[in-house]
Design a protein around this motif. Structure first.
Motif, PDB file in Angstrom:
ATOM      1  N   ASP A   1      82.258  31.166  62.398  1.00  0.00           N
ATOM      2  CA  ASP A   1      83.296  31.486  63.388  1.00  0.00           C
ATOM      3  C   ASP A   1      83.478  32.996  63.531  1.00  0.00           C
ATOM      4  O   ASP A   1      83.636  33.506  64.646  1.00  0.00           O
ATOM      5  CB  ASP A   1      84.626  30.830  63.010  1.00  0.00           C
ATOM      6  N   GLU A   2      83.452  33.702  62.422  1.00  0.00           N
ATOM      7  CA  GLU A   2      83.595  35.158  62.446  1.00  0.00           C
ATOM      8  C   GLU A   2      82.427  35.797  63.206  1.00  0.00           C
ATOM      9  O   GLU A   2      82.624  36.701  64.028  1.00  0.00           O
ATOM     10  CB  GLU A   2      83.646  35.696  61.020  1.00  0.00           C
TER      11      GLU A   2
ATOM     12  N   ARG B   1      80.588  34.366  65.521  1.00  0.00           N
ATOM     13  CA  ARG B   1      80.748  34.037  66.946  1.00  0.00           C
ATOM     14  C   ARG B   1      81.747  34.973  67.617  1.00  0.00           C
ATOM     15  O   ARG B   1      81.541  35.429  68.738  1.00  0.00           O
ATOM     16  CB  ARG B   1      81.198  32.587  67.109  1.00  0.00           C
ATOM     17  N   GLU B   2      82.826  35.267  66.914  1.00  0.00           N
ATOM     18  CA  GLU B   2      83.840  36.178  67.461  1.00  0.00           C
ATOM     19  C   GLU B   2      83.263  37.583  67.626  1.00  0.00           C
ATOM     20  O   GLU B   2      83.513  38.241  68.642  1.00  0.00           O
ATOM     21  CB  GLU B   2      85.074  36.202  66.554  1.00  0.00           C
TER      22      GLU B   2
END
Length: 81
Positions: A54-55, A57-58
């Motif tokens: 997720d990190e 992707r951000e």
């Protein structure tokens, strides 16, 4: 099972196989794997893994990612690390 009971069970089981050199070798090999697993800093939980995904992707969404025009460019970048 409590820690004390588990400890006693492990020692009992080890005493059962202590007279077999082959079983002791297998036990030693397995214990090395367990110790390596415990101390391996690259191991992570499923939650930690997905948090890192997720990190990443951000960061890509924010334009912090790398883009490559072809595999050779990507390999050159990887080799430079």
């Amino acid at each position: 099972m409590t820690t004390v009971e588990l400890n006693a069970q492990i020692w009992h089981d080890m005493a059962e196989i202590a007279d077999s050199e082959q079983l002791m070798k297998q036990l030693a090999k397995y214990l090395k794997k367990l110790v390596a697993k415990k101390t391996d800093p690259t191991l992570m939980t499923k939650e930690e893994f997905f948090a890192r995904v997720d990190e990443a992707r951000e960061e890509i969404r924010q334009g912090k990612g790398k883009r490559f025009s072809d595999p050779e460019e990507m390999n050159a970048w990887l080799n430079s690390l």
